[in-house]
Design a protein around this motif. Structure first.
Motif, PDB file in Angstrom:
ATOM      1  N   HIS A   1       0.826  -1.215   0.000  1.00 18.30           N
ATOM      2  CA  HIS A   1       0.000   0.000   0.000  1.00 18.30           C
ATOM      3  C   HIS A   1       0.860   1.264   0.000  1.00 18.30           C
ATOM      4  O   HIS A   1       0.448   2.299  -0.515  1.00 18.30           O
TER       5      HIS A   1
ATOM      6  N   ASP B   1       1.768   1.753  -3.591  1.00 20.31           N
ATOM      7  CA  ASP B   1       0.593   2.277  -4.313  1.00 20.31           C
ATOM      8  C   ASP B   1       0.458   3.783  -4.098  1.00 20.31           C
ATOM      9  O   ASP B   1       0.159   4.529  -5.031  1.00 20.31           O
TER      10      ASP B   1
ATOM     11  N   ILE C   1      -7.149   3.368  -1.701  1.00 17.11           N
ATOM     12  CA  ILE C   1      -6.121   2.343  -1.474  1.00 17.11           C
ATOM     13  C   ILE C   1      -6.532   1.624  -0.197  1.00 17.11           C
ATOM     14  O   ILE C   1      -6.450   2.175   0.895  1.00 17.11           O
TER      15      ILE C   1
END
Ligand SMILES: [Zn+2]
Ligand SMILES: [Zn+2]
Length: 757
Positions: free
Chosen positions: A58, A61, A242
């Protein structure tokens, strides 16, 4: 003792055992690492390598989203490395572009200072020279202009930003370079406050554009049903979600304990909480227990301490209470004793759910569902040292939400079903925010529609009539005599904000309707788990004086409500009725209040308050004659059924929408509107509405479904606090008819009738 063995031991306990209604095992998860399309700058790479830090998926991302110019909302839990997810792309830009600046917004000063330390140490490690500083009410006057001129990362809070914006000409360097705005703990910005902050963020973007920048937004929130939609409404830009958390966690056993397993109930929920806390502590689990108020926290800590020391006051592991009223030194001492292991148990008020800084523990006990799934998971998340098993325990209260979870544990462990609501159209909030915008930069009714919506021209015209906005060649500008920002508080719905003072300090602010409801003369007000008695209430100065007290009773006001429908904005048919949403005028008359001790009335006092009239939004359900006939054919009391339906629908609202049942009002009446049919109203308790009734209209079928399940599964005979009784009923829970409530909801929603279940 191992968590697993303790959980088995508790379930086999002859006294407590039957109360364990659910056991959920959340498996351990190993880390999921990510990779980047392009390497981070050398200095950041070296820093990560030297600390042995590998980036989770994450975090990668978030970095990639920022690089491609996308705004994002991150919903991963605490301790998942959120700070790094935001800070790395920020420092990448800081190192790359010497002009770029970033604004971090935190909801509280305490959080701001925690994060300052983290960001400053990162800055030092990277030799980024970003000059990271806090700019808030505590910043010394002498340092302010230096920070404005040089800092590239500034941390602040919404209240300070509200004032900063009017001085934007002093901030031209900062706003010209503004590339990103980081809003941490964004879920806190909901309701009245959130609606203000959403418009404040639009004022910020408007000023940034004036200086030629257009910042991206980075938000983090706790788990919500609608993170992307909520984030976009808050910041005015479309945000990518996300939600995949790549960080590892140990396995967790989650137990549900219901003291209310028979009706009527004879057990004490606080006694059971104390016993459970003592069981965990004496078996070697360092445990944190959350309760609803300071009094309960102290009671539970005392009882649990007595149990672990076998009745004596000395010896045995230490258990302490922890609360808002403690001095900073006292709190730090408790936190450090927890870290060193000296202290084995702490009982804290809910108000401190994110306040206690003592790392992770072995066990967490939630004494009562804390009102939202979000808070429940945040509290439960405090259990779980890395790589070790942990225990979380939810002890139910008698109210509908707690009992619903005991009967439907699966709904607790599914993904979140709570919607966070922001209202960008509340006329009172919008009107004040537009005034502030007019004080910052001239308003253009066409160009600024983008920020303030279609109501803008009407609001500008209304302000012009009151000479608060004046027309100039460059647009409409503020022309009032006082500073616009001082006229508008971010906490108040209307311009009529009441301040609650204790010993010269402002405890909180409330709008008129909330003040009448919760802070009338004689009321016992709970603020951060502490009790206060309201001594005086001035309508003229809108100030309310409160004194800290320790009493064993609480108060509830009684009122009568009248509703006039002004416009119906939307309507649709239900299988057995009609559903509307629109604007209403509410008149509430507070006549008296009850003093209660453990649900028993110990006194009633009269109140001398003028009628409270306000415009707000409501949803209402009208019941046609064939349905009312059906109810009377089954010997049901229609008035009791309508009233029960009103109560239970309000009770289940917080299950789907982030709000408190106290944020909503209700009325059931045998005839209303043009048709004169029986009607149930549910209205926003704040002037102008804050979007709750509107959301209720959207999800009405789901609300009725939950309401029907709740009533049909409740084991009581004639209604109880777990189903149709309401703690805030203005007419003292009269009349109520449980069977008629169930029939009515079933008929209106077209669901299965509950009478045979
Ligand atoms: Zn019941
Ligand atoms: Zn009622």
């Amino acid at each position: 003792m191992e968590v697993r063995d303790l959980s088995a031991l508790l379930s086999d306990d002859p006294d407590l055992g039957p109360g364990f209604v659910h056991r959920e095992e959340i498996a351990a998860r190993s880390a999921c690492y990510g990779s980047l399309g392009r390497d981070l700058p050398l200095r950041i790479r070296q820093y990560l390598d030297s600390g042995g830090i590998q980036l989770y998926s994450h975090q990668c991302d978030a970095i990639e989203a920022f690089r491609s110019g996308e705004s994002i909302v991150l919903t991963t839990p605490t301790a998942s490395g959120k700070t790094l997810a935001f800070a790395l792309p920020v420092f990448e830009r800081i190192l790359d572009d010497p002009e770029s600046t970033f604004l971090f917004i935190y909801p509280t000063k305490a959080l701001t200072h925690d994060q300052l330390r983290t960001l400053q140490s990162l800055d030092g490690n990277l030799h980024a020279g970003s000059f990271t500083a806090v700019y808030d009410g505590d910043t010394e006057t002498g340092r302010r202009s230096h920070i404005r001129r040089t800092a590239r990362i500034i941390l602040t809070n919404p209240h300070e930003l509200h004032h900063i914006l009017s001085w934007h000409h002093q901030w031209s360097r900062f706003f010209s370079g503004l590339e990103g705005v980081i809003i941490d703990e964004a879920h806190r910005y909901r309701g009245v406050f959130g609606s203000h902050v959403a418009l404040l963020v639009r004022r910020l973007t408007r000023i940034a554009r004036h200086y030629g920048s257009d910042p991206l937004f980075f938000l983090s929130t706790a788990t919500l049903a609608n993170p992307g939609q909520f984030a976009s409404r808050l910041c005015g830009k479309s945000c990518r979600e996300i939600t995949q958390d790549g960080s590892p966690h140990g396995s967790r056993i989650f137990l549900f304990y219901n003291p209310y397993r028979s009706w009527p109930n004879t057990r004490s929920v606080h006694q059971d909480t104390a016993t459970l806390t003592a069981q965990c502590v004496s078996r070697g689990l360092q445990t944190l227990c959350f309760t609803g108020s300071r009094k309960i926290a102290e009671l539970v800590a005392l009882r649990a301490g007595e149990i672990v020391s076998g009745g004596g006051r000395t010896g045995g592991p230490r258990i302490s209470a922890y609360r808002a009223g403690f001095l900073p030194e006292e709190r730090r001492q408790i936190e450090s004793d927890l870290r060193t292991g000296m202290l084995r148990g702490v009982v804290s008020t809910n108000a401190l759910e994110v306040g206690i800084d003592a790392g992770s523990l072995d066990g967490v006990i939630l004494s009562g569902f804390p009102g939202t799934m979000m808070a429940a998971w945040q509290q439960a998340g405090r259990a779980g040292r890395s790589g070790r098993e942990s225990l979380a325990l939810l002890v139910a209260y008698s109210n509908p939400l707690d009992q619903y979870f005991m009967h439907h544990p699966e709904s607790f462990f599914q993904s979140s079903h709570e919607h966070a609501i922001i209202d960008l159209e509340n006329p009172y909030i919008l009107s004040g925010q537009v005034l502030c915008a007019g004080a910052e930069l001239p308003l253009d009714c066409k160009r600024d529609l983008e920020f303030f919506g279609p109501a803008l021209p009407g609001i500008v015209a209304a302000h012009a009539r009151e000479s608060l906005l004046g027309k100039t060649r460059r647009g409409w500008i503020y022309s009032g005599s006082r500073r616009a920002q001082d006229l508008v508080g971010l906490d108040g719905g209307s311009r009529e904000t009441f301040r609650i003072l204790s010993g010269g300090r402002v405890l909180e602010t409330m709008d008129r309707s909330q003040a009448f409801r919760e802070a009338h003369p004689g009321a016992i007000l709970l603020h951060q788990g502490e009790q206060y008695r309201i001594d005086s209430f001035s309508l003229e100065t809108r100030t309310i004086q409160a004194t800290p007290v320790e009493v064993d009773y609480y108060t509830r006001p009684l009122n009568s409500v009248r509703i006039t429908i002004k416009t119906c904005r939307n309507q649709r048919p239900l299988p057995g009725g009609c559903l509307c949403f629109g604007d209403v005028e509410v008149t509430e008359q507070y006549t008296s209040y009850k003093l209660l001790k453990a649900e028993t009335i110990i006194g009633i006092e009269p109140l001398d308050l003028p009628p409270l009239q306000f415009s707000t939004t409501a949803l209402w359900i009208t019941v046609p004659p064939d349905v009312t006939r059906e109810i009377s054919l089954q010997d049901g009391d229609l008035a009791g059924g309508l009233h029960g339906m009103e109560h239970v629908m309000i009770a289940v609202m917080p299950f789907h929408v982030l709000c408190d049942r106290w944020d909503l009002g209700g009325l059931s009446t045998p005839c209303a509107g043009d048709s004169g049919d029986p009607t149930v109203f549910i209205y926003d308790g704040y002037e102008g509405g804050i979007g709750l009734a509107e959301k209720g209209y959207e999800i009405c079928e789901t609300l009725m479904d939950t309401a029907r399940t709740l009533v049909s599964e409740c084991r009581c005979e004639n209604g109880c606090p777990s189903c149709i009784l309401s703690p805030k009923c203005g007419s003292d829970n009269q009349p109520l008819d449980k069977a008629a409530t169930l029939n009515l909801i079933s008929l209106v929603s077209g669901g299965v009738s509950g009478k045979n279940e």
